[in-house]
Write a protein that holds these residues in place. Structure first.
Motif, mmCIF file in Angstrom:
data_model
loop_
_atom_site.group_PDB
_atom_site.id
_atom_site.type_symbol
_atom_site.label_atom_id
_atom_site.label_comp_id
_atom_site.label_asym_id
_atom_site.label_seq_id
_atom_site.Cartn_x
_atom_site.Cartn_y
_atom_site.Cartn_z
ATOM 1 N N PHE A 55 0.841 -1.203 0.000
ATOM 2 C CA PHE A 55 0.000 0.000 0.000
ATOM 3 C C PHE A 55 0.876 1.253 0.000
ATOM 4 C CE2 PHE A 55 -2.052 3.448 2.291
ATOM 5 C CZ PHE A 55 -3.298 3.547 1.680
ATOM 6 N N LEU A 56 1.889 1.273 0.870
ATOM 7 C CA LEU A 56 2.782 2.433 0.931
ATOM 8 C C LEU A 56 3.585 2.594 -0.359
ATOM 9 C CD1 LEU A 56 4.211 2.322 4.572
ATOM 10 C CD2 LEU A 56 2.460 3.849 3.634
ATOM 11 N N GLN A 57 4.100 1.482 -0.876
ATOM 12 C CA GLN A 57 4.853 1.571 -2.130
ATOM 13 C C GLN A 57 3.997 2.162 -3.242
ATOM 14 O OE1 GLN A 57 7.145 -1.815 -3.500
ATOM 15 N NE2 GLN A 57 7.325 -2.612 -1.426
ATOM 16 N N ALA A 58 2.754 1.693 -3.339
ATOM 17 C CA ALA A 58 1.864 2.180 -4.395
ATOM 18 C C ALA A 58 1.503 3.645 -4.166
ATOM 19 C CB ALA A 58 0.614 1.324 -4.450
ATOM 20 N N TYR A 59 1.244 4.005 -2.905
ATOM 21 C CA TYR A 59 0.927 5.403 -2.614
ATOM 22 C C TYR A 59 2.046 6.322 -3.083
ATOM 23 C CZ TYR A 59 0.200 9.795 -0.251
ATOM 24 O OH TYR A 59 0.056 11.143 -0.001
ATOM 25 N N HIS A 60 3.276 5.975 -2.746
ATOM 26 C CA HIS A 60 4.400 6.844 -3.091
ATOM 27 C C HIS A 60 4.671 6.852 -4.600
ATOM 28 C CE1 HIS A 60 5.340 8.084 0.929
ATOM 29 N NE2 HIS A 60 5.358 6.820 1.352
#
Length: 289
Positions: A55-60
Motif C-alpha cells: 500500500f505504501l509503495q503504491a501510494y508513493h
C-alpha cells in the motif's frame, strides 16, 4: 477523510491463465489523510509496517507520478485473506494508488493507475478487475490493456479458503517451461468459449470450456484435498470449481448456491480447515468514497 474501497479478485479462471479475472464483493477498506513527517499505518501488524508495505509503495509511486513527495496516514480494515489467491496484493496496490489520487486532486487517470499497478504486479489479471470491477480480460502489448467483458447475473460465486497458503514462487516453479502445441491451442479455444459461457449464463458450455492444461493440473497438487473439495462442490451444485489465482483458494462458479449439507461437510474438515464465502461479482471495482 477519503475512504478507499477495493474488491477481492479471482484470476486465471481455468484456461484464462494470466489474462482473465473477476471482482468479488469482499473488500479491503482504507481511511486516509496526509501525514506530517512519516507514514503511519493503523490496524496493521507491526511486521507489515515497513516501507515494503505494498500500500505504501503504491501510494508513493502514485504521488511521485503527480510530482509529490509526502507522507500518508491510513487506517486499514482488510477482509481479503492474505496470500490465498484472492488478489490481496492487487488490492493493496490499487488502494495505494487510489489513495494518492484522493489526496492529490484526483489527477491520475484510470489508465495511469492501471499501468502503474501492472508494473508493480507484473501481470494484469488481478489489477484489472480490482480497478474496474466486473469480469475482465487483460494483456500486455505496447502497454498494459484491459477490457470489461459481459457477465450473466445468474452465476453464483463461492470462495473456499483453506487455512494454508500456496507461495506464488512455488506455484510458478511447479509449471512446465513449455507445453505441447495441442494443449496450448486447446487452452486458447477454451478461454474464448469460457468468456462466452460467462456472458450468456450457459453452464453446460462453461463446464466444457473450463478445462485447463497450463496451470491447474500442476497447481492442484499443491492444494491439499483439492480433488475432494472439487467432487463435493461440483456434485452438489452441478457447477465448476476453479483454482483462484495460484491458490490456495478455490472458486466455485455455479447456477445455484452450495447447499447447507455440502457446506457442513466441507466445514467439518479440519486438516486442512476450510472457510466458505458466498459472494457476488463486484461491478464497480476500486473506488474513492
Amino acid at each position: 477523510m477519503p475512504i478507499i474501497k477495493v474488491p477481492a479478485t479471482s484470476a486465471n479462471l481455468g484456461p484464462g491463465f494470466d489474462c482473465l479475472g473477476i471482482a468479488l464483493d469482499l473488500y479491503d477498506t482504507f481511511t486516509v489523510t496526509k501525514a506530517e513527517s512519516k507514514d503511519v499505518l493503523h490496524n496493521v501488524e507491526e511486521k507489515y509496517c515497513t516501507p515494503d508495505n505494498l500500500f505504501l509503495q503504491a501510494y508513493h509511486k502514485g504521488a511521485e507520478k503527480l510530482g509529490y513527495s509526502d507522507y500518508i496516514e491510513a487506517e486499514f480494515a482488510c477482509d481479503i485473506p492474505i496470500s490465498r489467491g484472492l488478489g490481496s496484493s492487487a488490492a493493496m496496490i490499487i488502494s495505494g494508488l487510489l489513495a494518492a489520487n484522493a489526496l492529490h486532486e484526483k489527477k491520475l487517470t484510470k489508465d495511469e493507475i492501471f499501468q502503474l499497478a501492472c508494473d508493480m504486479e507484473g501481470h494484469p489479471d488481478n489489477a484489472a478487475p480490482a480497478l474496474a470491477g466486473g469480469f475482465c480480460a487483460a494483456m500486455h502489448g505496447t502497454a498494459w490493456t484491459m477490457t470489461k467483458l459481459p457477465l450473466d447475473p445468474s452465476f453464483v460465486f463461492t470462495a473456499l479458503v483453506p487455512d494454508f497458503a500456496v507461495e506464488t514462487k512455488k506455484a510458478r516453479a511447479i509449471l512446465p517451461d513449455s507445453y505441447p502445441r495441442k494443449e496450448a491451442a486447446a487452452n486458447i479455444g477454451h478461454a474464448i468459449f469460457l468468456a462466452k459461457a460467462l456472458e450468456t449464463g450457459n453452464m453446460d458450455l462453461l463446464k466444457q470450456a473450463s478445462k485447463d492444461y497450463l496451470h491447474e493440473p500442476y497447481r492442484s497438487q499443491l492444494i491439499t484435498d483439492f480433488d475432494k473439495i472439487k467432487d463435493i462442490t461440483e456434485t452438489d451444485t452441478d457447477g465448476h470449481l476453479f483454482i483462484s489465482g495460484s491458490g490456495s483458494t478455490c472458486l466455485l462458479v455455479s447456477a445455484r448456491p452450495l447447499s447447507k449439507q455440502a457446506q457442513d461437510e466441507i466445514s467439518a474438515r479440519t486438516s486442512p480447515a476450510w472457510k466458505i464465502y458466498s459472494l457476488h461479482c463486484d461491478r464497480d471495482g476500486g473506488r474513492i468514497l
